[in-house]
Scaffold this active site. Sequence first.
Site, short mmCIF file in Angstrom:
data_model
loop_
_atom_site.label_atom_id
_atom_site.label_comp_id
_atom_site.label_asym_id
_atom_site.label_seq_id
_atom_site.Cartn_x
_atom_site.Cartn_y
_atom_site.Cartn_z
N CYS A 96 -8.75 35.43 24.76
CA CYS A 96 -7.41 35.99 24.23
C CYS A 96 -6.90 35.42 25.20
O CYS A 96 -7.02 35.28 27.00
CB CYS A 96 -7.70 37.32 23.96
SG CYS A 96 -5.88 37.83 23.68
N THR A 97 -5.81 34.47 24.90
CA THR A 97 -5.15 33.45 26.24
C THR A 97 -4.41 34.76 26.91
O THR A 97 -3.28 34.72 28.38
CB THR A 97 -4.65 32.95 25.27
OG1 THR A 97 -3.61 34.06 24.42
CG2 THR A 97 -4.89 31.80 24.71
N HIS A 98 -4.70 36.03 26.31
CA HIS A 98 -3.83 36.89 27.02
C HIS A 98 -4.41 37.03 28.55
O HIS A 98 -3.70 37.56 29.56
CB HIS A 98 -3.41 38.26 26.83
CG HIS A 98 -1.86 38.43 25.46
ND1 HIS A 98 -1.62 37.57 24.57
CD2 HIS A 98 -0.60 39.29 25.92
CE1 HIS A 98 -0.27 37.88 23.80
NE2 HIS A 98 -0.21 38.52 24.92
N GLU A 149 2.00 42.32 27.15
CA GLU A 149 3.37 42.43 27.12
C GLU A 149 3.82 43.26 27.66
O GLU A 149 4.66 43.19 27.73
CB GLU A 149 2.71 43.11 26.06
CG GLU A 149 2.18 41.38 24.48
CD GLU A 149 3.20 40.58 24.68
OE1 GLU A 149 4.38 40.20 24.98
OE2 GLU A 149 2.81 39.50 24.74
N ASP A 180 2.15 31.42 20.78
CA ASP A 180 1.61 32.57 20.68
C ASP A 180 2.15 33.60 20.05
O ASP A 180 3.37 33.63 20.14
CB ASP A 180 1.03 33.23 22.40
CG ASP A 180 0.41 33.72 22.36
OD1 ASP A 180 -1.06 34.16 22.00
OD2 ASP A 180 0.34 34.75 23.71
N SER A 181 1.35 34.84 20.04
CA SER A 181 2.21 35.87 19.85
C SER A 181 3.20 36.77 20.39
O SER A 181 4.33 37.81 20.10
CB SER A 181 1.33 37.09 19.19
OG SER A 181 0.06 37.74 20.23
N CYS A 207 -3.68 31.10 20.53
CA CYS A 207 -3.76 32.57 19.95
C CYS A 207 -5.13 32.81 19.59
O CYS A 207 -4.86 31.51 18.19
CB CYS A 207 -2.67 32.88 19.60
SG CYS A 207 -2.76 34.61 18.91
N ASN A 208 -6.02 32.87 20.42
CA ASN A 208 -7.05 33.17 19.43
C ASN A 208 -7.13 33.69 18.28
O ASN A 208 -7.61 33.59 17.58
CB ASN A 208 -8.45 33.87 20.58
CG ASN A 208 -8.78 33.25 22.01
OD1 ASN A 208 -10.02 32.22 21.80
ND2 ASN A 208 -7.59 33.17 22.31
N THR A 209 -5.88 34.90 17.88
CA THR A 209 -6.59 35.39 16.97
C THR A 209 -5.48 34.57 15.63
O THR A 209 -5.91 35.00 14.43
CB THR A 209 -5.25 37.12 16.96
OG1 THR A 209 -5.85 37.23 18.14
CG2 THR A 209 -5.42 37.97 16.44
N TYR A 251 -0.36 40.90 17.83
CA TYR A 251 -1.04 40.63 16.91
C TYR A 251 -2.77 41.29 16.03
O TYR A 251 -3.69 40.90 15.36
CB TYR A 251 -1.59 39.19 16.44
CG TYR A 251 -0.09 37.83 16.10
CD1 TYR A 251 1.31 38.97 15.87
CD2 TYR A 251 -0.07 37.14 15.46
CE1 TYR A 251 2.26 37.96 15.69
CE2 TYR A 251 0.93 36.50 15.39
CZ TYR A 251 2.12 36.61 15.15
OH TYR A 251 3.51 35.81 14.83
N GLY A 252 -3.39 41.48 17.70
CA GLY A 252 -4.88 41.91 17.55
C GLY A 252 -5.38 43.03 16.92
O GLY A 252 -6.00 42.56 15.98
N1 DGL Z 1 -3.36 35.94 22.91
C1 DGL Z 1 -3.35 36.68 21.35
C2 DGL Z 1 -4.61 36.15 21.55
O1 DGL Z 1 -5.62 35.11 21.92
C3 DGL Z 1 -2.92 38.24 21.01
C4 DGL Z 1 -3.49 38.20 20.43
C5 DGL Z 1 -3.05 39.67 20.52
O2 DGL Z 1 -1.28 39.72 19.54
O3 DGL Z 1 -3.61 40.33 19.65
O4 DGL Z 1 -5.89 36.44 20.49
#
Ligand code: DGL
Length: 276
Positions: free
Chosen positions: A195-197, A161, A12-13, A75-77, A44-45
Amino acid sequence: MEQNYHPIGVFDSGYGGLTILKSMRERLPQYDYIYLGDNARTPYGSRSYDVVYEYTRQAVMKLFSMGCQLVILACNTASAKALRTIQQNDLPLFDPSRRVLGVIRPSVEKIPQFTKSGHVGVLGTTGTVLSESYPMEIAKITDHRLIVTQEACPMWVPLVENDETNNPAADYFVQKNLGHLFSHDPGIDTVILGCTHYPLLITAIRKFLPANVTLVEQGPIVAESLADYLIRHPEMEIKCSKQGLLRFLTTESAENFAPRASLFLGQPLTAEKVIL
Ligand code: DGL
């Protein structure tokens, strides 16, 4: 490196993928896992396709070099913007027997089970929303039967974060984005945290989500889908090493990563800093 050490890589990011790793460990505790968070370059978004692809490719190659045969983009992104190119262009050249899987497809497959009204909301990063991955995948598997409304929540990942999840700032942004989503479609009865966050903001989300709305979290869904994948792919299952080992890598300071990650996972841990 030990020859028989072939952990499942989870990328993940930043911290978000820990919500997926937690569920995987609960569902499939026998496997070894390596978690890699690119905390130095998160979020990353808001980044372009090229950048998300390049960062994700570097992370996957790092995990491969450490013995992973299978990597999950938690990570979805990254799943929206890099997965297909990695699967189609990089894997055939690097090693066609390795696999990289994402989190969007398994989540989308479950959506029809949750909604009664046929109106679904998707919360995600700007990158995930603009990629249109969720509406396109949902349309494909439901033959355009569901009405999908998306809301980009660009402040939510920085809140997580920066450890700002339980305060008025988090409440403000969560209320604002949920208000936006439901003002576009008050008929939504199912909201997917794309989004996994976002599960790390669950307290604030539950505060502002209408009581009759089902909230879909990806962790258990992705864990179940991985279990299913490993049953369907015994040639991969046999390669994954099974000592229940857990290892954590971060591109930021290991000292910063470990205490927060252990909070999210509910167990003490140590981390190593890596350069991608
Ligand atoms: N956990 C990432 C997701 O699922 C977060 C992306 C990010 O870093 O903005 O999209």
